[in-house]
Design an enzyme around this catalytic site. Structure first.
Site, PDB file in Angstrom:
ATOM      1  N   GLN A 177       0.879  -1.135  -0.181  1.00 33.97           N
ATOM      2  CA  GLN A 177       0.340  -0.091   0.509  1.00 33.97           C
ATOM      3  C   GLN A 177       0.779   1.288   0.263  1.00 33.97           C
ATOM      4  OE1 GLN A 177      -2.496   1.232   3.070  1.00 33.97           O
ATOM      5  NE2 GLN A 177      -4.213   1.539   1.877  1.00 33.97           N
ATOM      6  N   TYR A 185      -5.792  11.075   3.758  1.00 30.52           N
ATOM      7  CA  TYR A 185      -4.487  10.816   3.740  1.00 30.52           C
ATOM      8  C   TYR A 185      -4.192  11.909   2.199  1.00 30.52           C
ATOM      9  CZ  TYR A 185      -3.923   7.899   7.077  1.00 30.52           C
ATOM     10  OH  TYR A 185      -3.977   7.667   8.393  1.00 30.52           O
ATOM     11  N   ARG A 200      -7.370   2.623  -3.322  1.00 34.07           N
ATOM     12  CA  ARG A 200      -8.084   2.402  -1.838  1.00 34.07           C
ATOM     13  C   ARG A 200      -9.197   3.579  -1.462  1.00 34.07           C
ATOM     14  NH1 ARG A 200      -7.725   0.433   4.167  1.00 34.07           N
ATOM     15  NH2 ARG A 200      -9.890  -0.950   4.090  1.00 34.07           N
ATOM     16  N   GLY A 209      -9.274  -6.452   8.714  1.00 34.85           N
ATOM     17  CA  GLY A 209      -8.737  -5.403   9.382  1.00 34.85           C
ATOM     18  C   GLY A 209      -8.212  -6.550  10.879  1.00 34.85           C
ATOM     19  N   ARG A 210      -8.789  -5.673  11.761  1.00 36.80           N
ATOM     20  CA  ARG A 210      -9.037  -5.846  12.960  1.00 36.80           C
ATOM     21  C   ARG A 210      -8.479  -7.774  13.307  1.00 36.80           C
ATOM     22  NH1 ARG A 210     -13.243  -1.613  15.215  1.00 36.80           N
ATOM     23  NH2 ARG A 210     -13.168  -2.110  13.411  1.00 36.80           N
TER      24      ARG A 210
HETATM   25  C1  FMN Z   1      -4.614  -1.294  14.057  1.00 38.70           C
HETATM   26  C2  FMN Z   1      -4.820  -0.769  12.130  1.00 38.70           C
HETATM   27  C3  FMN Z   1      -3.915  -0.061  11.460  1.00 38.70           C
HETATM   28  C4  FMN Z   1      -4.494   0.271   9.752  1.00 38.70           C
HETATM   29  N1  FMN Z   1      -3.955   1.231   9.702  1.00 38.70           N
HETATM   30  C5  FMN Z   1      -4.302   1.185   8.059  1.00 38.70           C
HETATM   31  C6  FMN Z   1      -3.650   1.293   7.143  1.00 38.70           C
HETATM   32  O1  FMN Z   1      -2.239   1.777   7.264  1.00 38.70           O
HETATM   33  N2  FMN Z   1      -4.263   1.221   5.865  1.00 38.70           N
HETATM   34  C7  FMN Z   1      -5.498   1.408   5.235  1.00 38.70           C
HETATM   35  O2  FMN Z   1      -5.895   1.922   4.717  1.00 38.70           O
HETATM   36  N3  FMN Z   1      -6.219   1.990   6.723  1.00 38.70           N
HETATM   37  C8  FMN Z   1      -5.444   0.983   7.742  1.00 38.70           C
HETATM   38  N4  FMN Z   1      -6.549   1.237   8.985  1.00 38.70           N
HETATM   39  C9  FMN Z   1      -7.993   0.613   8.391  1.00 38.70           C
HETATM   40  C10 FMN Z   1      -8.513  -0.811   8.264  1.00 38.70           C
HETATM   41  O3  FMN Z   1      -7.695  -1.458   7.306  1.00 38.70           O
HETATM   42  C11 FMN Z   1     -10.272  -1.038   7.995  1.00 38.70           C
HETATM   43  O4  FMN Z   1      -9.937  -0.161   7.525  1.00 38.70           O
HETATM   44  C12 FMN Z   1     -10.390  -1.014   9.434  1.00 38.70           C
HETATM   45  O5  FMN Z   1      -9.858  -1.709  10.477  1.00 38.70           O
HETATM   46  C13 FMN Z   1     -11.704  -1.878   9.849  1.00 38.70           C
HETATM   47  O6  FMN Z   1     -12.025  -3.243   8.777  1.00 38.70           O
HETATM   48  P1  FMN Z   1     -12.040  -3.996  10.236  1.00 38.70           P
HETATM   49  O7  FMN Z   1     -13.475  -3.700  10.946  1.00 38.70           O
HETATM   50  O8  FMN Z   1     -12.394  -5.624   9.283  1.00 38.70           O
HETATM   51  O9  FMN Z   1     -10.805  -3.814  11.072  1.00 38.70           O
HETATM   52  C14 FMN Z   1      -6.202   0.353  10.042  1.00 38.70           C
HETATM   53  C15 FMN Z   1      -7.046  -0.203  10.745  1.00 38.70           C
HETATM   54  C16 FMN Z   1      -6.476  -0.901  12.851  1.00 38.70           C
HETATM   55  C17 FMN Z   1      -7.201  -1.016  13.268  1.00 38.70           C
END
Ligand code: FMN
Length: 368
Positions: free
Chosen positions: A98, A179, A227, A319-320
């Site tokens: 990314q 961003y 994205r 993600g999480r």
């Molecule tokens: C610890 C953490 C770090 C994240 N870092 C990024 C990132 O580097 N780039 C990005 O586009 N989204 C980032 N996100 C957002 C996640 O990609 C995702 O959109 C978000 O966690 C919701 O998905 P989930 O409900 O499956 O966790 C981050 C989220 C978390 C919790």
């Protein structure tokens, strides 16, 4: 077997399943932006995903907004990423990098020579920045001069070339979560009066120049995704565009000219809610975009199955759940409970709480 766990053909790639590991910033790189050795274990353990999207990775020193995040501008960074991609490939996975420029979501403490962060306009974001000395209030960024913008496009081009050298299977352009690219797209953060501001066409000019440069490096869009987060209010609570349907509708139409592999949307506000205001229409984005559609935000297996059955998305990113469940796909397959990672492990630290989460049957074995 759930259809989510069955293979999917994404362009010229065969994904083992429709599960994508969402990008997750974990802030474990060195102050020079070099990923640690144990990032190889972390990513290789998660090669069960059909596709991994790496944590957001800075395209240049100016792009940095958070302490201890990785980069892709130096040879040392490329070498470290080579080990990560080799680890994922040895375990049968696929990984995209990314590409990130944080723009105003930064702080002089993480910028070269303590300079001000840059942005389309000198508008201070709400909230705080993560620096080596802790959280600090955001500052008012410096508005980019018109003639500086092509140089940032070139930074993206170099980063895309480096991602190729590092052995990634493709790249994802981070144009979400307020961003730099999204700061140009949205009219609340872009008050420019040159050819990069004003009309939708002008606001899209810089992001589309980036997409053009990156797709040129990758021989077309077949290994390039993007994205988008049309519904996000981050970093505050108020909508960021006066007409997201028109803005993002035009964005998606314009992206179609580059033959991108996928659009990766955040449905709602990242991590917070899947509620979407009437001013945003994800169905329209799915319909108008010619490539595949990855849905994200608070997905469970059940919700993914429902959305797949209704034709709302092709792939689903988690993600999480991937933080504390390296073997997420196996757990989804067997209905095993998911572990939850306490927040202190999310950002910063070492291998602990990062690459040492066990699978449901003990440590996750990886091939080297
Ligand atoms: C610890 C953490 C770090 C994240 N870092 C990024 C990132 O580097 N780039 C990005 O586009 N989204 C980032 N996100 C957002 C996640 O990609 C995702 O959109 C978000 O966690 C919701 O998905 P989930 O409900 O499956 O966790 C981050 C989220 C978390 C919790």
């Amino acid at each position: 077997m759930s259809p989510i766990l069955e293979p999917f053909t994404l362009g010229d790639l065969t994904l083992k399943n429709r599960v994508v590991m969402a990008p997750l910033t974990r802030s474990r790189s060195s102050t020079e932006g070099v990923p640690p050795d144990f990032a190889v274990d972390y990513y290789a353990q998660r090669a069960n995903a059909g596709l991994i999207i790496s944590e957001a990775t800075n395209i240049s020193p100016q792009a940095v907004g958070y302490a201890y995040t990785p980069g892709i501008w130096s040879d040392a960074q490329v070498e470290a990423w080579k080990s990560v991609t080799a680890g994922v490939h040895a375990n049968g996975g696929l990984i995209f990098l990314q590409l990130w420029h944080t723009g105003r979501i930064s702080h002089p403490d993480v910028q070269p020579d303590g300079q001000l962060p840059v942005a389309p306009s000198a508008l201070k974001p709400e909230g705080t920045a993560f620096t080596e000395s802790g959280m600090q209030p955001h500052v008012t960024p410096r508005a980019l001069e018109t003639d500086e913008i092509p140089g940032i496009v070139e930074d993206y081009r170099r980063a895309a070339e480096n991602a190729k050298r590092a052995g990634f299977d493709g790249v994802e352009i981070h144009s979400a979560n307020n961003y730099l690219l999204e700061q140009f797209v949205r009219d609340s953060t872009n008050h420019r009066t040159d050819q990069y501001g004003g009309s939708i066409e002008n606001r899209l000019r810089f992001p589309l120049a980036v997409v053009k440069a990156v797709t040129e490096v990758w021989g077309g869009g077949h290994r390039v995704g993007i994205r988008l987060s049309p519904a996000t209010t981050e970093p505050g609570k108020t909508p960021l565009d006066s007409d997201p349907k028109a803005t993002f509708g035009a964005y998606v139409e314009a992206l179609n000219a580059f033959g991108l592999l996928y659009v990766h949307t955040i449905e709602g506000v990242t991590q917070q809610t899947r509620d979407v205001p009437d001013s945003v229409d994800f169905g329209q984005i799915r319909k108008r975009f010619k490539g595949a559609y990855i849905g994200n935000n608070q997905y469970t297996l059940e919700l993914a199955e429902k959305d797949l059955a209704e034709g709302r998305a092709d792939l689903f990113s988690f993600g999480r759940p991937y933080i504390a469940n390296p073997d997420l796909v196996q757990r989804l397959e067997t209905g095993a409970p998911l572990a939850e990672a306490p927040k202190p492990y999310w950002y910063g630290g070492g291998a602990n709480g990062y690459s040492d989460w066990p699978g449901m049957n003990g440590p996750v074995a990886i091939k080297r």
